[in-house]
Write an enzyme that holds these catalytic residues in place. Structure first.
Site, short mmCIF file in Angstrom:
data_model
loop_
_atom_site.label_atom_id
_atom_site.label_comp_id
_atom_site.label_asym_id
_atom_site.label_seq_id
_atom_site.Cartn_x
_atom_site.Cartn_y
_atom_site.Cartn_z
N ARG A 248 -7.95 2.44 8.53
CA ARG A 248 -8.35 2.45 7.12
C ARG A 248 -7.57 3.50 6.32
O ARG A 248 -7.32 3.35 5.13
CB ARG A 248 -9.86 2.66 6.96
CG ARG A 248 -10.28 2.79 5.49
CD ARG A 248 -11.77 2.81 5.29
NE ARG A 248 -12.46 3.76 6.10
CZ ARG A 248 -12.52 5.09 5.88
NH1 ARG A 248 -11.90 5.62 4.83
NH2 ARG A 248 -13.19 5.88 6.68
N LYS B 248 1.64 -13.22 -3.72
CA LYS B 248 2.49 -14.20 -4.38
C LYS B 248 3.87 -14.28 -3.70
O LYS B 248 3.94 -14.67 -2.57
CB LYS B 248 2.57 -13.84 -5.87
CG LYS B 248 1.19 -13.63 -6.53
CD LYS B 248 0.35 -14.88 -6.44
CE LYS B 248 -0.95 -14.87 -7.22
NZ LYS B 248 -1.91 -13.82 -7.00
C1 LIG Z 1 0.68 -10.99 -12.05
C2 LIG Z 1 -0.49 -10.74 -11.15
N1 LIG Z 1 -0.83 -9.47 -10.87
C3 LIG Z 1 -1.89 -9.19 -10.07
C4 LIG Z 1 -2.67 -10.19 -9.52
C5 LIG Z 1 -3.81 -9.84 -8.62
O1 LIG Z 1 -3.42 -10.09 -7.29
P1 LIG Z 1 -4.43 -10.42 -6.08
O2 LIG Z 1 -4.98 -11.79 -6.32
O3 LIG Z 1 -3.56 -10.31 -4.87
O4 LIG Z 1 -5.51 -9.37 -6.11
C6 LIG Z 1 -2.34 -11.53 -9.78
C7 LIG Z 1 -3.14 -12.61 -9.21
O5 LIG Z 1 -3.02 -13.77 -9.57
C8 LIG Z 1 -1.22 -11.81 -10.62
O6 LIG Z 1 -0.86 -13.06 -10.93
#
Ligand SMILES: Cc1ncc(COP(=O)(O)O)c(C=O)c1O
Length: 390
Positions: A59, A208
């Site tokens: 952690r 992503k």
């Molecule tokens: C541009 C962007 N930043 C941050 C996030 C947050 O990411 P996570 O879903 O991994 O917490 C997202 C999620 O869609 C996103 O599209």
């Protein structure tokens, strides 16, 4: 547009860390363990007191699988250090709680979850948050003079693909002693490296493009050692560290990041051009189109234009819904950056939480469809759009 000098990005993505496996495996095994054993109390204390580097407790992020992914992530963004998290929102939360307590200015469109955190939760803790559109940057100096110490934005932004000038915003913020954090999720380090342009932090939803296969949830924060050091305690005690198995899966995915993103870029460019010629599409939002308002800036500060584009259907929101529902290769799902193409109608998903008036103010129409262009054959993706539009 030029890419960086050796070691190049692909080399970094594949050989991005210096940790050697004792048995010679070219890939670091998953250290799927919560804790690590020590030969003596003295050796244990050396690690706890920071006198010796080493694994200790997962952690805390003191785990070889996590060390390896963080070294790679730092190298990809050209950063001194990186921390990995269990999600993109966890990375943002730790950043805001560490460096945003004197006030945060959010510029332009950001992911809906980020907007909620800034607008609804952080003010409950007494953290002041201000919001300006990209077209309202004239107000930035006044807001900075009021004392905010962190400026946060996405570029290209969601879903209008608005391109913001990282160098100019960083210069303005620094003149007031404030720091700048850029959410680089849409671009990935292949297409844009904000630290090179003056930003202090880069944040990613590694869920992503970095993960790239829609099969892991993770986040990352990159920056200088000095600025990242205090974030470590917040992450440790919020308990938002990445899991070792996820770190290993992310490392596997990063090896193909560069080739994936270059193909996403190429396909998105061809689809954007095809959509500009389609009679049922009234507008195409894509930084790679010379007619796009942010094109010149994107050309200057990006290495590639990305795999995200938004089309506006010549019709109503209901027409756009019908097109989204008729697409076959583009899967209707609210995410991005994976090998499979996804479609989402921002007014029903990412920006559903905003009032219709606020969406209009931000230039987000109900007839918009956001496309995350995957790695299927481009001709098949164009054919899918044409049958759905027809
Ligand atoms: C541009 C962007 N930043 C941050 C996030 C947050 O990411 P996570 O879903 O991994 O917490 C997202 C999620 O869609 C996103 O599209």
């Amino acid at each position: 547009m030029t890419d960086r000098t050796p070691p190049g990005l692909s080399t970094c993505a594949i050989h991005g860390h210096s940790i050697q496996d004792a048995h010679g495996s070219p890939h670091l095994p998953v250290y799927d363990t919560t804790t690590f054993a020590f030969p003596s109390t003295a050796a244990l204390l050396d690690v706890i007191n920071g006198q010796q580097p080493g694994s200790l407790y997962t952690r805390y992020g003191l785990n070889l699988s996590i060390f390896a992914i963080e070294e790679t992530l730092a190298n990809l963004e050209g950063a001194e250090a990186a921390w990995s998290f269990c999600s993109g929102m966890a990375a943002e939360s730790a950043l805001f709680l560490t460096h945003g307590r004197e006030g945060i200015i959010c510029v332009g469109d950001v992911y809906g979850g980020t907007l909620e955190l800034l607008a609804n939760q952080l003010p409950l803790l007494g953290i002041k948050t201000d919001f300006i559109l990209g077209s309202e940057l004239g107000q930035l100096d006044t807001l900075l003079a009021a004392g905010a110490k962190l400026v946060f934005f996405e570029t290209p932004a969601n879903p209008t693909l608005e391109v913001l000038d990282i160098r100019a915003i960083a210069a303005q913020a620094h003149a007031h002693g404030a720091r700048v954090a850029v959410d680089n999720t849409f671009a990935s380090p292949v297409n844009q490296r904000p630290l090179e342009l003056g930003a202090d932090f880069v944040v990613h939803s590694a869920t992503k493009y970095l993960g790239g296969h829609s099969d892991l949830t993770a986040g990352a924060l990159m920056g200088s050692k000095e600025l990242l050091q205090p974030v470590w305690d917040w992450r440790k005690n919020l308990g938002s560290t990445i899991a070792p198995a996820t770190a290993s899966l992310l490392a596997r995915s990063l090896r193909t990041l560069v080739v994936r993103v270059r193909q996403h870029n190429e396909s998105a460019q061809q689809i954007a051009e095809a959509m500009t010629r389609h009679p049922k599409v009234s507008r195409v939002y894509f930084p790679g189109l010379p007619s796009f308002p942010g094109h010149a800036l994107a050309k200057d500060q990006m290495y590639g234009f990305g795999g995200m584009l938004t089309i506006e259907i010549a019709g109503t929101g209901a027409d756009a819904t019908r097109v989204a529902d008729r697409l076959k290769l583009f899967t209707l799902a609210p995410s991005l950056g994976g090998v499979e193409s996804l479609v989402t109608q921002p007014c029903t998903t990412t920006h559903h939480g905003l009032t219709a008036a606020e969406r209009t103010r931000r230039g987000i129409s109900d007839a918009m469809l956001r496309l995350s262009v995957g790695l299927e054959d481009t001709a098949d993706l164009i054919a899918d759009l044409e049958q759905a539009l027809g």
